[in-house]
Design a protein around this motif. Structure first.
Motif, mmCIF file in Angstrom:
data_model
loop_
_atom_site.group_PDB
_atom_site.id
_atom_site.type_symbol
_atom_site.label_atom_id
_atom_site.label_comp_id
_atom_site.label_asym_id
_atom_site.label_seq_id
_atom_site.Cartn_x
_atom_site.Cartn_y
_atom_site.Cartn_z
ATOM 1 N N CYS A 46 -13.840 -22.257 53.804
ATOM 2 C CA CYS A 46 -13.342 -21.359 52.767
ATOM 3 C C CYS A 46 -14.492 -20.412 52.428
ATOM 4 C CB CYS A 46 -12.888 -22.148 51.539
ATOM 5 S SG CYS A 46 -14.224 -23.031 50.691
ATOM 6 N N GLU A 47 -14.206 -19.426 51.588
ATOM 7 C CA GLU A 47 -15.254 -18.473 51.206
ATOM 8 C C GLU A 47 -16.425 -19.187 50.524
ATOM 9 O OE1 GLU A 47 -16.847 -15.187 51.863
ATOM 10 O OE2 GLU A 47 -14.680 -15.090 52.113
ATOM 11 N N GLU A 48 -16.126 -20.146 49.656
ATOM 12 C CA GLU A 48 -17.167 -20.850 48.902
ATOM 13 C C GLU A 48 -18.112 -21.662 49.786
ATOM 14 O OE1 GLU A 48 -17.598 -24.313 45.459
ATOM 15 O OE2 GLU A 48 -15.632 -23.469 45.873
ATOM 16 N N HIS A 49 -17.609 -22.266 50.857
ATOM 17 C CA HIS A 49 -18.421 -23.158 51.683
ATOM 18 C C HIS A 49 -18.934 -22.536 52.977
ATOM 19 C CE1 HIS A 49 -16.292 -26.234 49.174
ATOM 20 N NE2 HIS A 49 -17.564 -26.563 49.028
ATOM 21 N N ARG A 50 -18.605 -21.286 53.245
ATOM 22 C CA ARG A 50 -19.044 -20.643 54.488
ATOM 23 C C ARG A 50 -20.560 -20.705 54.649
ATOM 24 N NH1 ARG A 50 -19.153 -14.223 55.833
ATOM 25 N NH2 ARG A 50 -20.242 -14.440 57.804
ATOM 26 N N GLU A 51 -21.289 -20.289 53.635
ATOM 27 C CA GLU A 51 -22.749 -20.227 53.735
ATOM 28 C C GLU A 51 -23.351 -21.628 53.903
ATOM 29 O OE1 GLU A 51 -26.329 -18.509 54.281
ATOM 30 O OE2 GLU A 51 -24.416 -17.459 54.093
ATOM 31 N N HIS A 52 -22.886 -22.595 53.115
ATOM 32 C CA HIS A 52 -23.414 -23.960 53.198
ATOM 33 C C HIS A 52 -23.189 -24.565 54.589
ATOM 34 C CE1 HIS A 52 -24.354 -28.097 52.185
ATOM 35 N NE2 HIS A 52 -23.197 -28.445 52.675
ATOM 36 N N LEU A 53 -21.980 -24.465 55.101
ATOM 37 C CA LEU A 53 -21.688 -25.026 56.417
ATOM 38 C C LEU A 53 -22.443 -24.281 57.513
ATOM 39 C CD1 LEU A 53 -17.860 -25.718 56.044
ATOM 40 C CD2 LEU A 53 -19.721 -27.394 55.989
ATOM 41 N N SER A 54 -22.563 -22.958 57.373
ATOM 42 C CA SER A 54 -23.318 -22.170 58.351
ATOM 43 C C SER A 54 -24.787 -22.585 58.374
ATOM 44 C CB SER A 54 -23.217 -20.677 58.034
ATOM 45 O OG SER A 54 -21.902 -20.212 58.204
ATOM 46 N N GLN A 55 -25.369 -22.793 57.195
ATOM 47 C CA GLN A 55 -26.769 -23.218 57.124
ATOM 48 C C GLN A 55 -26.955 -24.605 57.727
ATOM 49 O OE1 GLN A 55 -28.012 -22.849 53.030
ATOM 50 N NE2 GLN A 55 -28.278 -20.639 53.201
ATOM 51 N N PHE A 56 -26.016 -25.519 57.442
ATOM 52 C CA PHE A 56 -26.087 -26.874 57.982
ATOM 53 C C PHE A 56 -26.149 -26.833 59.509
ATOM 54 C CE2 PHE A 56 -24.188 -30.711 59.704
ATOM 55 C CZ PHE A 56 -24.811 -31.719 58.992
ATOM 56 N N LEU A 57 -25.258 -26.054 60.117
ATOM 57 C CA LEU A 57 -25.238 -25.940 61.577
ATOM 58 C C LEU A 57 -26.419 -25.119 62.090
ATOM 59 C CD1 LEU A 57 -21.415 -25.312 62.037
ATOM 60 C CD2 LEU A 57 -22.664 -27.392 62.682
ATOM 61 N N GLY A 58 -26.777 -24.078 61.358
ATOM 62 C CA GLY A 58 -27.845 -23.183 61.789
ATOM 63 C C GLY A 58 -29.211 -23.835 61.866
ATOM 64 N N VAL A 59 -29.582 -24.634 60.874
ATOM 65 C CA VAL A 59 -30.912 -25.265 60.901
ATOM 66 C C VAL A 59 -31.039 -26.266 62.054
ATOM 67 C CG1 VAL A 59 -31.336 -24.943 58.440
ATOM 68 C CG2 VAL A 59 -30.368 -27.092 59.228
ATOM 69 N N ARG A 60 -29.934 -26.726 62.562
ATOM 70 C CA ARG A 60 -29.941 -27.649 63.702
ATOM 71 C C ARG A 60 -29.856 -26.908 65.039
ATOM 72 N NH1 ARG A 60 -28.251 -29.637 59.238
ATOM 73 N NH2 ARG A 60 -28.511 -31.829 58.734
ATOM 74 N N GLY A 61 -29.680 -25.590 64.968
ATOM 75 C CA GLY A 61 -29.562 -24.790 66.191
ATOM 76 C C GLY A 61 -28.192 -24.900 66.842
ATOM 77 N N PHE A 62 -27.178 -25.329 66.081
ATOM 78 C CA PHE A 62 -25.843 -25.533 66.644
ATOM 79 C C PHE A 62 -24.935 -24.314 66.496
ATOM 80 C CE2 PHE A 62 -25.846 -30.405 65.568
ATOM 81 C CZ PHE A 62 -26.918 -30.599 66.426
ATOM 82 N N LEU A 63 -25.126 -23.521 65.452
ATOM 83 C CA LEU A 63 -24.202 -22.432 65.136
ATOM 84 C C LEU A 63 -24.268 -21.332 66.187
ATOM 85 C CD1 LEU A 63 -22.139 -21.405 63.031
ATOM 86 C CD2 LEU A 63 -24.032 -20.214 61.927
ATOM 87 N N LYS A 64 -23.114 -20.962 66.724
ATOM 88 C CA LYS A 64 -23.026 -19.902 67.731
ATOM 89 C C LYS A 64 -22.512 -18.601 67.125
ATOM 90 C CE LYS A 64 -24.475 -22.654 70.849
ATOM 91 N NZ LYS A 64 -25.877 -22.625 71.169
#
Length: 77
Positions: A46-64
């Motif tokens: 959702c709009e509220e959780h986009r940034e949090h979930l993106s950061q979670f995946l991003g710091v692990r190098g998973f987000l594409k």
């Protein structure tokens, strides 16, 4: 995780724990330790959780990539 034989929600919902808001974003990711390079997994946000979930995946190098949910083709089957 949705089971193949389970009833699917009419409106896709956010993947954040406990959130029941409508999904408006698709977070495309891949864990290179578990998946082949071409494999893509998705979380909905959702709009509220986009940034949090993106950061979670991003710091692990998973987000594409992060895509608007409305731009996604309908699911098969």
């Amino acid at each position: 995780m949705l089971l193949p034989d389970a009833p699917q929600p009419e409106t896709p919902i956010c993947s954040a724990k406990g959130c029941r808001a409508d999904a408006v974003w698709v977070l495309v990711w891949n864990n290179p330790k578990l998946h082949t390079p071409d494999r893509r997994k998705t979380w909905l946000a959702c709009e509220e959780h986009r940034e949090h979930l993106s950061q979670f995946l991003g710091v692990r190098g998973f987000l594409k990539e992060v895509l608007p949910f409305a731009d996604q083709p309908p699911a098969e089957g």
